[in-house]
Each structure stands twice: as C-alpha cells, then as structure tokens.
Enzyme design. Sequence first.
Site, PDB file in Angstrom:
ATOM      1  N   ASN A   1      -7.329   1.572  10.159  1.00 46.93           N
ATOM      2  CA  ASN A   1      -6.019   1.789  10.782  1.00 46.93           C
ATOM      3  C   ASN A   1      -6.196   1.729  12.280  1.00 46.93           C
ATOM      4  OD1 ASN A   1      -5.094   2.232   8.209  1.00 46.93           O
ATOM      5  ND2 ASN A   1      -4.510   4.369   8.528  1.00 46.93           N
TER       6      ASN A   1
ATOM      7  N   GLU B   1      -3.430  -0.283   8.180  1.00 46.12           N
ATOM      8  CA  GLU B   1      -2.241   0.080   8.962  1.00 46.12           C
ATOM      9  C   GLU B   1      -2.355  -0.510  10.350  1.00 46.12           C
ATOM     10  OE1 GLU B   1      -1.196   4.241   9.373  1.00 46.12           O
ATOM     11  OE2 GLU B   1      -1.637   4.606   7.258  1.00 46.12           O
TER      12      GLU B   1
ATOM     13  N   ARG C   1       0.861  -1.193   0.000  1.00 47.80           N
ATOM     14  CA  ARG C   1       0.000   0.000   0.000  1.00 47.80           C
ATOM     15  C   ARG C   1       0.895   1.239   0.000  1.00 47.80           C
ATOM     16  NH1 ARG C   1      -2.320   3.082   4.757  1.00 47.80           N
ATOM     17  NH2 ARG C   1      -3.975   4.353   3.881  1.00 47.80           N
TER      18      ARG C   1
ATOM     19  N   TYR D   1      -3.973   1.443  16.105  1.00 48.20           N
ATOM     20  CA  TYR D   1      -2.708   1.420  16.850  1.00 48.20           C
ATOM     21  C   TYR D   1      -2.888   1.177  18.348  1.00 48.20           C
ATOM     22  CZ  TYR D   1      -0.420   2.974  12.599  1.00 48.20           C
ATOM     23  OH  TYR D   1       0.057   3.023  11.320  1.00 48.20           O
TER      24      TYR D   1
ATOM     25  N   HIS E   1      -2.724  10.934   1.084  1.00 51.15           N
ATOM     26  CA  HIS E   1      -2.181  10.676   2.412  1.00 51.15           C
ATOM     27  C   HIS E   1      -1.534  11.979   2.884  1.00 51.15           C
ATOM     28  CE1 HIS E   1      -0.784   7.195   5.162  1.00 51.15           C
ATOM     29  NE2 HIS E   1      -0.454   8.313   5.788  1.00 51.15           N
TER      30      HIS E   1
ATOM     31  N   GLU F   1      -7.154   8.428   6.577  1.00 46.61           N
ATOM     32  CA  GLU F   1      -7.422   9.069   7.866  1.00 46.61           C
ATOM     33  C   GLU F   1      -7.848  10.531   7.744  1.00 46.61           C
ATOM     34  OE1 GLU F   1      -4.137   8.517  10.545  1.00 46.61           O
ATOM     35  OE2 GLU F   1      -4.310   6.346  10.522  1.00 46.61           O
TER      36      GLU F   1
HETATM   37  C1  FCB Z   1      -1.097   6.966  10.907  1.00 50.81           C
HETATM   38  C2  FCB Z   1      -0.673   7.540   9.571  1.00 50.81           C
HETATM   39  C3  FCB Z   1       0.650   7.031   9.076  1.00 50.81           C
HETATM   40  C4  FCB Z   1       1.654   6.887  10.199  1.00 50.81           C
HETATM   41  C5  FCB Z   1       1.069   6.114  11.344  1.00 50.81           C
HETATM   42  C6  FCB Z   1       2.026   5.884  12.489  1.00 50.81           C
HETATM   43  O1  FCB Z   1      -1.931   7.865  11.541  1.00 50.81           O
HETATM   44  O2  FCB Z   1      -1.642   7.232   8.604  1.00 50.81           O
HETATM   45  O3  FCB Z   1       1.097   7.878   8.069  1.00 50.81           O
HETATM   46  O4  FCB Z   1       2.117   8.120  10.570  1.00 50.81           O
HETATM   47  O5  FCB Z   1      -0.062   6.755  11.829  1.00 50.81           O
END
Ligand code: FCB
Length: 482
Positions: A311, A388, A95, A313, A139, A184
């Site tokens: 995405n 992500e 990607r 985290y 992006h 995002e």
């Molecule tokens: C996301 C972004 C990516 C990267 C990660 C850690 O928010 O899409 O570009 O910075 O975080």
Amino acid sequence: MNTIDTTAGAVAERADDQEVGLTFPPSFVIGSATAAYQIEGAVDADGRGPSIWDTFSAKPGAITNGDTGEIADDHYHRVEADLDLMASLGLDAYRFSISWPRIQASGSGPANERGLDFYSRLVDGLIARGIRPIATLYHWDLPQALEDRGGWTNRETAYRFAEYAEIVGTALGDRVPVWTTLNEPWCSAFLGYGSGAHAPGRTDPDAALRAAHHLNLAHGLAVAALRRVVPADAEVSVTLNFHVLRGADASSPEARRRIDALANRSFTGPMLHGVYPEDLLQDTADVTDWSFVLPGDLEIIHQPLDFLGVNYYSTATVRMWDGVSVRQRADGHKDVGGSPWPGSEHVEFLVQDPPYTAMGWNIAPDGLEELLLSLTREFPALPLMITENGAAFADEIVGGRVRDVARLDYLRRHFAAAHRAIERGVDLRGYLVWSLLDNFEWGYGYTKRFGIVHVDYETQERTVKDSGRWLARLIEGRSIPH
Ligand code: FCB
C-alpha cells in the site's frame, strides 16, 4: 539489514504525454479495493457482533463529526447493485475484507453461518461477473470481545485469528484464489495502541510493540491455517503500508533508519527474514524488553508467501529533532496526542513539498517506483502487488458528473510509476485502486472521499467519477488513457 532507499530525485520526471499509451500485459491485474467496516454498514445485521471500530467511533471526539460506520455505504444491503457497478467498470479483481465479528460475533467459537453466507454471495457474484476475488482477513475490525481481553496485546488473539482464518478458508477456499492475512498491521499496532488515533485508541508504547508482535504471530499462524484448508494453487500474502522515507540534513540517515525499523522492518524482518532487526530491539530497549517474543515464534511468523501486498500513498521526510526548533510531526497520521513511534519520538517529520491531496499527503509517484524497486532488491524472489493506491480530494458532483481531474491525474502518474518499475525489472502482478467507493475514512469519518465512485450518503446513490471511467478505459485497453 537493508533500509528502503528512496533518494529523492533518483528517478527522472516524466512528462504527461509520455505516460499516455504505456501498456500493461493482459496478465496484470487491475482492480479496486475496499474494507468491510468502511463500506458495509449493517452493524447489527445477521448476528454480527461489535468491533473495536464500533466502540471507538462511539467515543465523543474520536471521529470527525462524530461519524460512525453504522450505515456507511450500506453495501451489505446493496451488494448486488455494487457488484453490477464493478462489472460496469470491467474490474479484473476486487479486494474486499471480511468482517471478523460477522463470522464470530465474540471472536471465538463456531462460525455464524449468516455472516459467512454474505461473503459467499459476494464471492459468487464476483466470479459470475468474471471478477477475481481477493480476500483480506483482517482490515482492523477486531471483535470487541477480544479487545476486552487485551486485544492485540494479548497473545491469545493471534490463536483466535488463526481459528477464524481456518473457518473462512474452509468456507470460501474453493472460490477465492487470493488471500491476504492482515491489512497494514503497522496501523493496527502503532495507531491503535500507540498514538490512539485508531481503534481501540490506546496510548501505550509497550502495548504498541507487543501488539505488533502478536499481529506478526497472527499472520504466521493464519498463513499456516490457510495453507491447510485452501487449494494448493491459492495465493497467500500480507499487505503492508511502507513508509517511504527521505532525508533533509546530516541527521536524516539516523532518523530514516529508526523510522524504517519501526514502520517497515518490524514486519518485513520477522515475516520475510525470520528475525527482528537488531537495531529495532536496541532503539526500543527503554520501552520494552521484547520478552513477549517466545521461542519458536519467529519460525511461525516466517512463512513463505506467494506475493507481498504494497500500500502506497505518499512519502515522509525525517530528521532528528534538534531540541530547539518547534518540532513538527507531519507524518500523515492524525495527531491525537499519543506517539506512534515508540522509542523514536525525537524523530521529526517535516512538512512535505506540495502538491497535496485532501489528506494533506504529498503526491509523489516516484516514491512508488522507488519503493517497488527497493523491495525487489531486498526480496528478489517475491512478486509484488499494489493492493492500495489512490487519493482523497474534495469532489463535487455537478450535473450528475464528478470531474475529478486531480484524482485522475494522481492515478495516471502512479500507474506510470508502476509501469516504470516493471520496466526496471520489478515482478509486479497487479494494481488495486483505493477505493471503489467513497467511504468511512477511519478517524476522518466521511469527510475524505477516496472513491472512483461517488457516494451520496443521504440517498446512497452511486455515481462513477471521471477517474472511474478512466480506470475502466485503462482496464479495457490495457494502456494508460488520457
Ligand atoms: C489505508 C487503509 C485504507 C484507507 C486508506 C486511505 O491506510 O488501509 O483502509 O483508509 O489508507
């Protein structure tokens, strides 16, 4: 109205040894992801115009250490070697994002053929190596010339974006099977125009909501533009960063509802239900009257999608601020003074339980499982793809090797969480690790390394980390290795 239900503890902890050996079907796409401004460098090459990130990173104090994307990973000049690197890892998919100012230096008008040619070579190089290209149109690197006319606060930007989508779709549509409109949009709108932590660095709550709407509109227009020019079997999607919210006390349901509205439902509402949530409009009534939403906009935004990019985290724990205690805003986003939460500044983000990554983000694989399940409950017919997931750690290269045990462990736990979600009925199509290469981590510059491949910024030497080798074994065997 559904809120994303992520009750802590809803999912039992699993021991590590139960994770090893879990298998994914051959059709499950496993790969890695990057973004143009974070890796390409070559900001003046071949007719590229300036983007808002060039301007923003030149501002004193905006980025840690005054870093910029001027050179980054120099991927623009090293694309062949980077393609070989991807092939050596056996990636199913890659990607990447397309830099709008490489295609249209000032954000409108005819295409810059040299810019298109770069991505055409990238796509051909992927296909030649058996790697599936997944292209993101935006992006975050808006052409500066459009920002000079108001950027995402200007409705016209959405129409320019659709024209750009059509140009790129026409040029690459015969070879790119999967498209993502925006990455995002929450960050573009609320960090770019609300908190000011991201380019263009504005701190105006009304502008943030206006930008969010125009990004939604841009998405809808771009989906329609792509569908006109790409083959009927090409897949079109959007990638959202969901805030997975947990509670702390009796005030938390209200805090969760508010943040869920701003962070999640301000995009899923119009894009997937065709309507802005009523509570979002009420919560922000003192900030804006939403008169920038014109008749017909919601129909444009509400387009059928082939899958939803997710995405993920970490999680966030929220409650309403009591007005007395020292207020915390540990929401994981760089605090530069402005608020990314227009109308809900009185929500408090509490410091999460450890462990943390180098970003200070808590490690919570169960949050991923819960998120995937809640999205499936809300949108049962919509396939999902993790576009992500990954982690920054302070890696060290010793004797030519990066033993990034913590990242490997993070990935193993998150792949296992994805596996559990599949077992529980989620139609999850793939998982793309952020990121292929260490790169320019926005406001944090080069201080945060997310790569499964280490980059020496002095020499541009690439070294596959242990996590990269681990991912290669996962892809090869379709089963979670030690
Ligand atoms: C996301 C972004 C990516 C990267 C990660 C850690 O928010 O899409 O570009 O910075 O975080």
